[in-house]
Design a protein around this motif. Structure first.
Motif, PDB file in Angstrom:
ATOM      1  N   THR A 151       0.819  -1.219   0.000  1.00 12.81           N
ATOM      2  CA  THR A 151       0.000   0.000   0.000  1.00 12.81           C
ATOM      3  C   THR A 151       0.859   1.279   0.000  1.00 12.81           C
ATOM      4  O   THR A 151       1.907   1.338   0.628  1.00 12.81           O
ATOM      5  CB  THR A 151      -0.912  -0.010   1.243  1.00 12.81           C
ATOM      6  N   SER A 157      -6.624  -0.252  -2.882  1.00 14.83           N
ATOM      7  CA  SER A 157      -7.286  -1.327  -3.635  1.00 14.83           C
ATOM      8  C   SER A 157      -6.695  -1.472  -5.028  1.00 14.83           C
ATOM      9  O   SER A 157      -6.513  -2.582  -5.529  1.00 14.83           O
ATOM     10  CB  SER A 157      -8.784  -1.022  -3.787  1.00 14.83           C
ATOM     11  N   THR A 398     -10.572  -5.038   0.208  1.00 14.46           N
ATOM     12  CA  THR A 398     -11.834  -4.751   0.908  1.00 14.46           C
ATOM     13  C   THR A 398     -12.930  -5.722   0.456  1.00 14.46           C
ATOM     14  O   THR A 398     -12.776  -6.440  -0.540  1.00 14.46           O
ATOM     15  CB  THR A 398     -12.319  -3.314   0.593  1.00 14.46           C
TER      16      THR A 398
HETATM   17  C1  LIG Z   1      -5.280  -1.895   9.967  1.00 12.33           C
HETATM   18  C2  LIG Z   1      -4.697  -1.936   8.580  1.00 12.33           C
HETATM   19  C3  LIG Z   1      -3.577  -2.727   8.329  1.00 12.33           C
HETATM   20  C4  LIG Z   1      -3.008  -2.772   7.048  1.00 12.33           C
HETATM   21  N1  LIG Z   1      -1.876  -3.515   6.852  1.00 12.33           N
HETATM   22  C5  LIG Z   1      -1.248  -3.459   5.635  1.00 12.33           C
HETATM   23  C6  LIG Z   1       0.011  -4.106   5.445  1.00 12.33           C
HETATM   24  O1  LIG Z   1       0.553  -4.759   6.330  1.00 12.33           O
HETATM   25  N2  LIG Z   1       0.627  -3.963   4.225  1.00 12.33           N
HETATM   26  C7  LIG Z   1       0.055  -3.254   3.211  1.00 12.33           C
HETATM   27  O2  LIG Z   1       0.649  -3.171   2.137  1.00 12.33           O
HETATM   28  N3  LIG Z   1      -1.131  -2.626   3.375  1.00 12.33           N
HETATM   29  C8  LIG Z   1      -1.801  -2.707   4.567  1.00 12.33           C
HETATM   30  N4  LIG Z   1      -2.998  -2.046   4.758  1.00 12.33           N
HETATM   31  C9  LIG Z   1      -3.566  -1.271   3.668  1.00 12.33           C
HETATM   32  C10 LIG Z   1      -4.788  -1.947   3.063  1.00 12.33           C
HETATM   33  O3  LIG Z   1      -4.386  -3.038   2.270  1.00 12.33           O
HETATM   34  C11 LIG Z   1      -5.543  -0.880   2.256  1.00 12.33           C
HETATM   35  O4  LIG Z   1      -6.070   0.037   3.179  1.00 12.33           O
HETATM   36  C12 LIG Z   1      -6.641  -1.507   1.408  1.00 12.33           C
HETATM   37  O5  LIG Z   1      -6.085  -2.175   0.307  1.00 12.33           O
HETATM   38  C13 LIG Z   1      -7.645  -0.466   0.915  1.00 12.33           C
HETATM   39  O6  LIG Z   1      -6.998   0.586   0.317  1.00 12.33           O
HETATM   40  P1  LIG Z   1      -7.377   2.110   0.681  1.00 12.33           P
HETATM   41  O7  LIG Z   1      -7.444   2.191   2.166  1.00 12.33           O
HETATM   42  O8  LIG Z   1      -6.435   2.994  -0.046  1.00 12.33           O
HETATM   43  O9  LIG Z   1      -8.844   2.307   0.161  1.00 12.33           O
HETATM   44  P2  LIG Z   1      -9.296   2.640  -1.351  1.00 12.33           P
HETATM   45  O10 LIG Z   1      -8.671   1.676  -2.284  1.00 12.33           O
HETATM   46  O11 LIG Z   1      -9.078   4.076  -1.601  1.00 12.33           O
HETATM   47  O12 LIG Z   1     -10.825   2.326  -1.279  1.00 12.33           O
HETATM   48  C14 LIG Z   1     -11.757   3.201  -0.630  1.00 12.33           C
HETATM   49  C15 LIG Z   1     -13.152   2.573  -0.735  1.00 12.33           C
HETATM   50  O13 LIG Z   1     -13.507   2.431  -2.128  1.00 12.33           O
HETATM   51  C16 LIG Z   1     -13.835   1.082  -2.418  1.00 12.33           C
HETATM   52  N5  LIG Z   1     -13.372   0.735  -3.758  1.00 12.33           N
HETATM   53  C17 LIG Z   1     -12.134   0.931  -4.269  1.00 12.33           C
HETATM   54  N6  LIG Z   1     -12.071   0.456  -5.539  1.00 12.33           N
HETATM   55  C18 LIG Z   1     -13.302  -0.046  -5.831  1.00 12.33           C
HETATM   56  C19 LIG Z   1     -13.874  -0.682  -6.980  1.00 12.33           C
HETATM   57  N7  LIG Z   1     -13.156  -0.889  -8.091  1.00 12.33           N
HETATM   58  N8  LIG Z   1     -15.177  -1.075  -6.916  1.00 12.33           N
HETATM   59  C20 LIG Z   1     -15.920  -0.883  -5.779  1.00 12.33           C
HETATM   60  N9  LIG Z   1     -15.421  -0.279  -4.651  1.00 12.33           N
HETATM   61  C21 LIG Z   1     -14.141   0.127  -4.694  1.00 12.33           C
HETATM   62  C22 LIG Z   1     -13.116   0.261  -1.383  1.00 12.33           C
HETATM   63  O14 LIG Z   1     -13.742  -0.996  -1.153  1.00 12.33           O
HETATM   64  C23 LIG Z   1     -13.209   1.155  -0.146  1.00 12.33           C
HETATM   65  O15 LIG Z   1     -14.434   0.982   0.479  1.00 12.33           O
HETATM   66  C24 LIG Z   1      -3.586  -2.013   6.008  1.00 12.33           C
HETATM   67  C25 LIG Z   1      -4.730  -1.237   6.260  1.00 12.33           C
HETATM   68  C26 LIG Z   1      -5.279  -1.195   7.516  1.00 12.33           C
HETATM   69  C27 LIG Z   1      -6.506  -0.349   7.744  1.00 12.33           C
END
Ligand SMILES: Cc1cc2nc3c(=O)[nH]c(=O)nc-3n(C[C@H](O)[C@H](O)[C@H](O)COP(=O)(O)OP(=O)(O)OC[C@H]3O[C@@H](n4cnc5c(N)ncnc54)[C@H](O)[C@@H]3O)c2cc1C
Length: 416
Positions: A151, A157, A398
């Motif tokens: 990330t 995502s 997610t």
């Molecule tokens: C507690 C915690 C621990 C984590 N640990 C790690 C780790 O160890 N290593 C690491 O690399 N990452 C880690 N992450 C990051 C995590 O993988 C990302 O937060 C996750 O992939 C979602 O990305 P984002 O938060 O940028 O949300 P976004 O991708 O910006 O998404 C925001 C919202 O939009 C929705 N969305 C996005 N795209 C679409 C689509 N195409 N269709 C429908 N809905 C969509 C998503 O479901 C979400 O509800 C961690 C996150 C948290 C909260």
């Protein structure tokens, strides 16, 4: 399907239960109240090592060939020697994950070990790389951690959007970029960092490197603020002209050849990430079930103590919650069992990951509603579970992303 648990595993689960009651739950509550991760020097971690925890699943040496053969057949985690009547390593992992998270999911993630960094090293690493990065976790001399950093501030995502760049420079690669939310990164011996050789190639440009802790250019570690799961650190960090030896490119150069964006490009880096997710998503689902079970226990205990069970609406909600959690658990078990049987589990892993956190969220919501002002005061376990559970929907893709994976498989489209 065979979910038989042998006596040895039953004993391990009982051991976790006792450790959970006496150490894990109290430590999780303490970290939550203090608002900071458990210190890496905490004696609890040394105790875990004594108990044989905090180690790698990699068998090493001659057994490595068997692990490799298993993985290449199914793209799943290794099954080692545990087949037949015994629960395989994935099912074992799922069962232990649920029990650990029942007591405290934040503390469970803080456990020493290669963590989320292990699946990509196992699935993509050469024998030399496994030896170099995993051998130290076989009989660790002290608590050690590994980490996984995909990330970025602008790429969650949509992993194709990662901007951390990698450029070849002689016998090194130069990495530049910003990473966020990597579990246990600042205390880790090494971090699996995903970078792109060419952003115009999308996922075909991805490469995975193991970056050792003391590599010049790796730094600016900052612990992110989180609403829950405070016992483990989620960390942002930067890579600034970070020189990584070419031998730390997972799988070696040949794995990534043919990356010119043309049809048939290998996309090995992205495939490696997907294989990791197939291994870890059932475990995340199981952890959600553990949190949900803890919430249901709190809700049911409160209903008994306050004579709420005579209300059919309360009984109905308790029953529904229990049923949803049982369904979620079975989905996780099935996804893990398929991996142990060396069968593809993409859809089942995504189903487990889509369903379990939603069921667990419902369980914590039920607890908050039943406990009412007792829950809302902010000093009851149920309120902590309510804050902890949401991340289970977010990590490792997610819920919405899992729906996309399942739907694309259903209509015969490739996964991305
Ligand atoms: C507690 C915690 C621990 C984590 N640990 C790690 C780790 O160890 N290593 C690491 O690399 N990452 C880690 N992450 C990051 C995590 O993988 C990302 O937060 C996750 O992939 C979602 O990305 P984002 O938060 O940028 O949300 P976004 O991708 O910006 O998404 C925001 C919202 O939009 C929705 N969305 C996005 N795209 C679409 C689509 N195409 N269709 C429908 N809905 C969509 C998503 O479901 C979400 O509800 C961690 C996150 C948290 C909260």
């Amino acid at each position: 399907m065979n979910f038989k648990i042998d006596d040895e595993l039953r004993k391990r689960l009982a051991g976790i239960r006792e450790l959970g009651r006496t150490q894990i739950r109290p430590l999780g509550l303490e970290a939550d109240r203090a608002g900071k991760p458990v210190d890496p020097d905490h004696p609890f971690y040394a105790l875990l090592l004594k108990l044989g925890l905090g180690r790698t699943r990699w068998l090493g040496g001659e057994l490595d060939a068997e692990q490799d053969a298993t993985r290449s057949r199914v793209g799943s985690p290794p099954s080692g020697g545990e087949r037949g009547h015994k629960a395989g390593p994935s099912l074992t992992g799922v069962l232990l994950s649920e029990e650990l998270a029942y007591w405290d999911r934040g503390v469970a993630v803080s456990f020493p070990g290669p963590g989320l960094g292990e699946p990509p090293v196992l699935s993509m690493g050469t024998p030399e790389q496994k030896e170099r990065f995993l051998a130290r976790f076989r009989e660790p001399d002290r608590p050690r951690w590994g980490s996984f950093a995909m990330t970025e501030p602008g790429a969650g995502s949509d992993v194709a959007a990662i901007r951390t760049s990698c450029k070849r420079d002689g016998d090194h690669w130069i990495l530049d970029g910003d990473k966020s939310f990597a579990a246990n990164a600042s205390r880790a011996d090494w971090i699996v960092v995903w970078a792109t050789a060419d952003t115009s190639l999308g996922r075909a440009g991805h490469r995975a490197f193991v970056v050792e802790r003391d590599t010049p250019g790796l730094g600016d570690f900052k612990i992110e603020k989180k609403m829950g799961l405070k016992a483990y650190e989620s960390t942002s960090f930067t890579l600034r002209h970070c020189r990584v030896p070419a031998s730390h490119l997972l799988g070696g150069e040949a794995t990534y050849s043919n990356q010119d964006g043309s049809r048939g490009a290998k996309r090995a880096g992205f495939k490696g990430a997907l294989q990791s997710f197939n291994a870890t998503r059932p475990m995340i689902g199981a952890m959600a079930v553990g949190i949900g079970r803890a919430a249901l226990d709190e809700a049911a205990a409160f209903a008994r103590e306050h004579d709420l069970g005579s209300d059919p609406r309360v009984r109905d909600r308790l029953e529904r919650t229990r049923r949803k959690l049982r369904v979620a658990r079975l989905l996780c078990w099935r996804a893990a069992w398929l991996a142990d049987q060396q069968q593809p589990n993409i859809v089942e892993a995504s189903m487990a990951k889509a369903h379990a956190p939603a069921a667990a969220l419902d369980a914590t919501l039920l607890g908050m509603e039943l406990l009412g002002e007792v829950g809302a005061r902010g000093d009851h376990l149920i309120e902590k579970l309510f804050r902890d559970v949401k991340a289970m929907d977010i990590v490792e893709g997610t819920g919405q992303i899992q729906h996309i994976v399942i739907a694309r498989q259903l209509v015969g489209l490739p996964r991305e």
